[in-house]
Design a protein around this motif. Structure first.
Motif, PDB file in Angstrom:
ATOM      1  N   LEU A 108       4.151  -2.561  18.193  1.00  0.00           N
ATOM      2  CA  LEU A 108       4.871  -1.392  17.731  1.00  0.00           C
ATOM      3  C   LEU A 108       4.570  -1.443  16.146  1.00  0.00           C
ATOM      4  O   LEU A 108       5.637  -1.880  15.393  1.00  0.00           O
ATOM      5  N   ASN A 109       3.611  -0.998  15.675  1.00  0.00           N
ATOM      6  CA  ASN A 109       3.427  -1.058  14.261  1.00  0.00           C
ATOM      7  C   ASN A 109       4.009   0.479  13.600  1.00  0.00           C
ATOM      8  O   ASN A 109       4.527   1.168  14.385  1.00  0.00           O
ATOM      9  N   SER A 110       3.732   0.473  12.295  1.00  0.00           N
ATOM     10  CA  SER A 110       4.211   1.662  11.553  1.00  0.00           C
ATOM     11  C   SER A 110       3.589   2.991  12.076  1.00  0.00           C
ATOM     12  O   SER A 110       4.170   3.999  12.055  1.00  0.00           O
ATOM     13  N   PHE A 112      11.971   5.354   7.309  1.00  0.00           N
ATOM     14  CA  PHE A 112      11.384   3.930   7.800  1.00  0.00           C
ATOM     15  C   PHE A 112       9.965   3.371   6.808  1.00  0.00           C
ATOM     16  O   PHE A 112       9.536   2.372   6.901  1.00  0.00           O
ATOM     17  N   ILE A 113       9.637   4.556   5.990  1.00  0.00           N
ATOM     18  CA  ILE A 113       8.514   4.305   5.134  1.00  0.00           C
ATOM     19  C   ILE A 113       8.617   3.061   4.168  1.00  0.00           C
ATOM     20  O   ILE A 113       7.672   2.166   4.215  1.00  0.00           O
ATOM     21  N   ALA A 156       5.976  -2.180   5.397  1.00  0.00           N
ATOM     22  CA  ALA A 156       5.282  -3.665   5.396  1.00  0.00           C
ATOM     23  C   ALA A 156       5.991  -4.638   6.190  1.00  0.00           C
ATOM     24  O   ALA A 156       5.423  -5.809   6.724  1.00  0.00           O
ATOM     25  N   PHE A 157       7.244  -4.627   6.263  1.00  0.00           N
ATOM     26  CA  PHE A 157       8.127  -5.448   7.209  1.00  0.00           C
ATOM     27  C   PHE A 157       7.698  -5.424   8.608  1.00  0.00           C
ATOM     28  O   PHE A 157       7.723  -6.359   9.407  1.00  0.00           O
ATOM     29  N   ILE A 158       7.506  -4.150   9.118  1.00  0.00           N
ATOM     30  CA  ILE A 158       7.205  -3.878  10.387  1.00  0.00           C
ATOM     31  C   ILE A 158       5.921  -4.452  10.651  1.00  0.00           C
ATOM     32  O   ILE A 158       5.495  -5.094  11.738  1.00  0.00           O
ATOM     33  N   LEU A 169       6.995  -8.734  11.117  1.00  0.00           N
ATOM     34  CA  LEU A 169       7.213  -8.716  12.635  1.00  0.00           C
ATOM     35  C   LEU A 169       5.909  -8.700  13.426  1.00  0.00           C
ATOM     36  O   LEU A 169       5.927  -9.961  14.406  1.00  0.00           O
ATOM     37  N   LEU A 170       5.236  -7.812  13.140  1.00  0.00           N
ATOM     38  CA  LEU A 170       4.185  -7.601  14.229  1.00  0.00           C
ATOM     39  C   LEU A 170       2.729  -8.700  14.136  1.00  0.00           C
ATOM     40  O   LEU A 170       2.638  -9.340  14.807  1.00  0.00           O
TER      41      LEU A 170
END
Length: 215
Positions: free
Chosen positions: A135-137, A154-155, A159-161, A165-166
């Protein structure tokens, strides 16, 4: 899983799904703070994988609950936002593209598209909510589109997502010796929980305000 027959049912199910996930993340965070240095390093790596798993799981479950809730209303597509009719045909378009269907099959599909607006939305195609186990951006953007909610908020977290995380979760899952600093503890937990709330709340707003209905 109980079905979200009413708006209150939907809110309760999404909240319950999120609550146990937050509790598990919070418990692991507490354990990390209490652990010695060596155990803390191990638990920090576990935290990344758990946080990602709960982020993906909550997005997938909440999105499916949302589509099921709308499907249970059995509205004709003419009464719903146009995205729902698009969703109905997206899997068919994908399959046709992969099979390189004939001109006749493409015309038949177009004929069906042009005459389907009075059909009822009553069944959810599970392929529409596919996190692809990554589940990337970009995948999140697609799920937001399918659910007809804004991706805008969410934009700033892309970078965090994608990286925190991923990317780190994948590295850990593939057996790499990825270092996770204790200074990252609050960012990983707080941002993951905030993202889950943002996604679930966006869907809940749609349900409570019935903004899935055509204007």
């Amino acid at each position: 899983m109980s079905k979200p027959y009413t708006a209150d049912d939907f809110s309760s199910l999404v909240t319950a799904d999120r609550t146990w996930r937050i509790r598990e993340i919070s418990d692991l965070k507490t354990a990390i703070r209490r652990a010695d240095q060596n155990l803390g390093k191990v638990l920090l790596r576990a935290l990344v994988t758990i946080s990602y798993a709960h982020w993906e799981g909550h997005v997938r479950n909440s999105a499916k609950l949302y589509l099921i809730h709308v499907a249970l209303r059995k509205h004709p597509y003419t009464s719903l936002n146009s995205q729902f009719l698009k969703n109905y045909f997206l899997p068919r378009l994908t399959a046709l593209s992969k099979s390189k269907g004939s001109i006749e099959s493409r015309c038949n599909l177009l004929d069906e598209i042009l005459t389907s607006s009075n059909k009822q939305f009553s069944r959810v195609n599970d392929d529409l909510i596919n996190t692809k186990s990554n589940l990337n951006s970009e995948v999140l953007r697609e799920i937001c589109l399918v659910c007809d909610i804004s991706y805008q908020e969410f934009i700033e977290h892309e970078a965090f997502i994608d990286a925190m995380l991923l990317k780190r979760r994948n590295a850990i899952a593939h057996g790499e010796d990825t270092f996770i600093a204790k200074d990252d503890l609050d960012e990983v937990t707080n941002t993951t929980i905030a993202l889950m709330r943002m996604f679930g709340d966006a869907l809940d707003n749609q349900v409570q305000l019935k903004t899935y209905m055509a204007a």
